[in-house]
Design a protein around this motif. Sequence first.
Motif, mmCIF file in Angstrom:
data_model
loop_
_atom_site.group_PDB
_atom_site.id
_atom_site.type_symbol
_atom_site.label_atom_id
_atom_site.label_comp_id
_atom_site.label_asym_id
_atom_site.label_seq_id
_atom_site.Cartn_x
_atom_site.Cartn_y
_atom_site.Cartn_z
ATOM 1 N N ILE A 15 -11.697 13.776 7.747
ATOM 2 C CA ILE A 15 -11.777 13.700 6.283
ATOM 3 C C ILE A 15 -10.376 13.499 5.711
ATOM 4 O O ILE A 15 -9.484 14.342 5.916
ATOM 5 N N ASP A 16 -10.181 12.369 4.987
ATOM 6 C CA ASP A 16 -8.835 12.078 4.452
ATOM 7 C C ASP A 16 -8.905 11.194 3.207
ATOM 8 O O ASP A 16 -8.019 10.392 2.967
ATOM 9 N N ALA A 17 -9.963 11.320 2.395
ATOM 10 C CA ALA A 17 -10.058 10.511 1.171
ATOM 11 C C ALA A 17 -9.726 11.396 -0.040
ATOM 12 O O ALA A 17 -8.901 12.302 0.074
ATOM 13 N N ASP A 18 -10.316 11.106 -1.204
ATOM 14 C CA ASP A 18 -10.014 11.853 -2.427
ATOM 15 C C ASP A 18 -10.269 13.350 -2.239
ATOM 16 O O ASP A 18 -11.335 13.762 -1.786
ATOM 17 N N LYS A 19 -9.258 14.116 -2.610
ATOM 18 C CA LYS A 19 -9.258 15.545 -2.255
ATOM 19 C C LYS A 19 -10.336 16.341 -2.999
ATOM 20 O O LYS A 19 -10.853 17.329 -2.456
ATOM 21 N N GLU A 20 -10.682 15.937 -4.240
ATOM 22 C CA GLU A 20 -11.673 16.686 -5.027
ATOM 23 C C GLU A 20 -13.025 16.711 -4.335
ATOM 24 O O GLU A 20 -13.827 17.619 -4.535
ATOM 25 N N ALA A 63 -9.585 17.723 8.791
ATOM 26 C CA ALA A 63 -9.287 17.402 7.386
ATOM 27 C C ALA A 63 -7.784 17.379 7.168
ATOM 28 O O ALA A 63 -7.075 18.317 7.560
ATOM 29 N N ASP A 64 -7.291 16.305 6.546
ATOM 30 C CA ASP A 64 -5.861 16.145 6.276
ATOM 31 C C ASP A 64 -5.497 16.783 4.932
ATOM 32 O O ASP A 64 -6.349 16.984 4.067
ATOM 33 N N ASN A 65 -4.247 17.103 4.790
ATOM 34 C CA ASN A 65 -3.655 17.523 3.495
ATOM 35 C C ASN A 65 -4.177 18.853 2.994
ATOM 36 O O ASN A 65 -4.376 19.033 1.786
ATOM 37 N N VAL A 66 -4.364 19.801 3.882
ATOM 38 C CA VAL A 66 -4.910 21.094 3.463
ATOM 39 C C VAL A 66 -3.835 22.124 3.103
ATOM 40 O O VAL A 66 -4.161 23.231 2.702
ATOM 41 N N LEU A 126 0.854 -1.184 0.000
ATOM 42 C CA LEU A 126 0.000 0.000 0.000
ATOM 43 C C LEU A 126 0.893 1.237 0.000
ATOM 44 O O LEU A 126 1.933 1.257 0.646
ATOM 45 N N ARG A 127 0.460 2.280 -0.725
ATOM 46 C CA ARG A 127 1.228 3.534 -0.737
ATOM 47 C C ARG A 127 1.294 4.102 0.669
ATOM 48 O O ARG A 127 0.304 4.072 1.404
ATOM 49 N N ARG A 128 2.459 4.639 1.020
ATOM 50 C CA ARG A 128 2.623 5.176 2.366
ATOM 51 C C ARG A 128 2.076 6.606 2.437
ATOM 52 O O ARG A 128 2.829 7.559 2.638
ATOM 53 N N ILE A 129 0.766 6.715 2.239
ATOM 54 C CA ILE A 129 0.155 8.042 2.305
ATOM 55 C C ILE A 129 -0.709 8.180 3.556
ATOM 56 O O ILE A 129 -1.590 9.033 3.621
ATOM 57 N N ASN A 130 -0.447 7.300 4.536
ATOM 58 C CA ASN A 130 -1.077 7.486 5.851
ATOM 59 C C ASN A 130 -0.563 8.779 6.478
ATOM 60 O O ASN A 130 0.483 9.308 6.069
HETATM 61 C C1 DHB Z 1 -2.381 11.474 -0.910
HETATM 62 C C2 DHB Z 1 -3.489 11.290 -0.088
HETATM 63 C C3 DHB Z 1 -3.382 11.551 1.264
HETATM 64 O O1 DHB Z 1 -4.439 11.401 2.109
HETATM 65 C C4 DHB Z 1 -2.179 11.975 1.811
HETATM 66 O O2 DHB Z 1 -2.113 12.201 3.140
HETATM 67 C C5 DHB Z 1 -1.087 12.157 0.997
HETATM 68 C C6 DHB Z 1 -1.185 11.900 -0.373
HETATM 69 C C7 DHB Z 1 -2.483 11.193 -2.366
HETATM 70 O O3 DHB Z 1 -3.561 10.786 -2.803
HETATM 71 O O4 DHB Z 1 -1.509 11.368 -3.047
#
Ligand code: DHB
Length: 225
Positions: free
Chosen positions: A142-147, A168-171, A40-44
């Motif tokens: 919230i941490d799924a698809d950003k769109e 929300a992650d990745n803001v 799995l991609r390490r995007i946790n």
């Molecule tokens: C991605 C998604 C994430 O939730 C993250 O923390 C980092 C990267 C991604 O889809 O690339």
Amino acid sequence: MPEETVQDLYGQIDAYIQELFLPDDPALRIVVQSMTENNLRRINVPANAGRLLYLLARLVGAVRVLEIGTLGGYSAVWLARAVAPAGRVISLEADPHHAAVARKAIAVTDLADAIEIRLGDALDLMATMINQGEAPFDLIFIDADKEAYPRYLEAALQLARSGSLILADNVIRNGAVLRAPDTDAGARTMQQFNKTLATHPRLESLIVPLLGRQHIDGIAISRVR
Ligand code: DHB
Ligand code: SAH
Ligand code: MG
């Protein structure tokens, strides 16, 4: 300071905080190992972000937690550790492989009873939860698809109560939200999402920047009025 010196300092600060505050958690180790074994991609979330999720859940005394985007179950374990044994994390995941990997790993931890993974598109699953009267949740991450973040926020508000936390992650996306060029649709969506958090009449919010593995990202913290 030259750029690489700054990056090096960020890395050292991140490691310093981890060494001080990161508990050795067997459930986290199981999940990380399973993610590696199953490619799995390490995007946790980074470890320190997991610790922040845990602390926030503890601070508000969360019992019912909703997560959008399970991956291998890493952040779910942090949140479950915060709410167990009385509480429960429901985590939504659209990818059957991710859900299967997460379920299998979590099953052999001491948090198996505290985490429920639901397979499907998160917006569909949230609509069902709203209709079935599964609200309210004390904390929604919230941490799924950003769109889809803006739509997840609208659904999250319907699953929240006064005083709930919406995270929300990745803001920050390593500063991409500052520039958000036409070529980066994800960054522009996130820029708009952040503006919504800042101006929404039902939310009191802030973004906390966090040092990630290679770059700076951030978690938005919102309290529902
Ligand atoms: C991605 C998604 C994430 O939730 C993250 O923390 C980092 C990267 C991604 O889809 O690339
Ligand atoms: N919260 C996890 C990381 C989640 S990565 C952690 O920190 O450990 C984002 C996840 O969202 C991926 O597993 C991806 O498959 C899932 N995802 C993407 N689109 C989705 C959707 N529409 N509904 C539910 N999950 C989705
Ligand atoms: Mg993320």
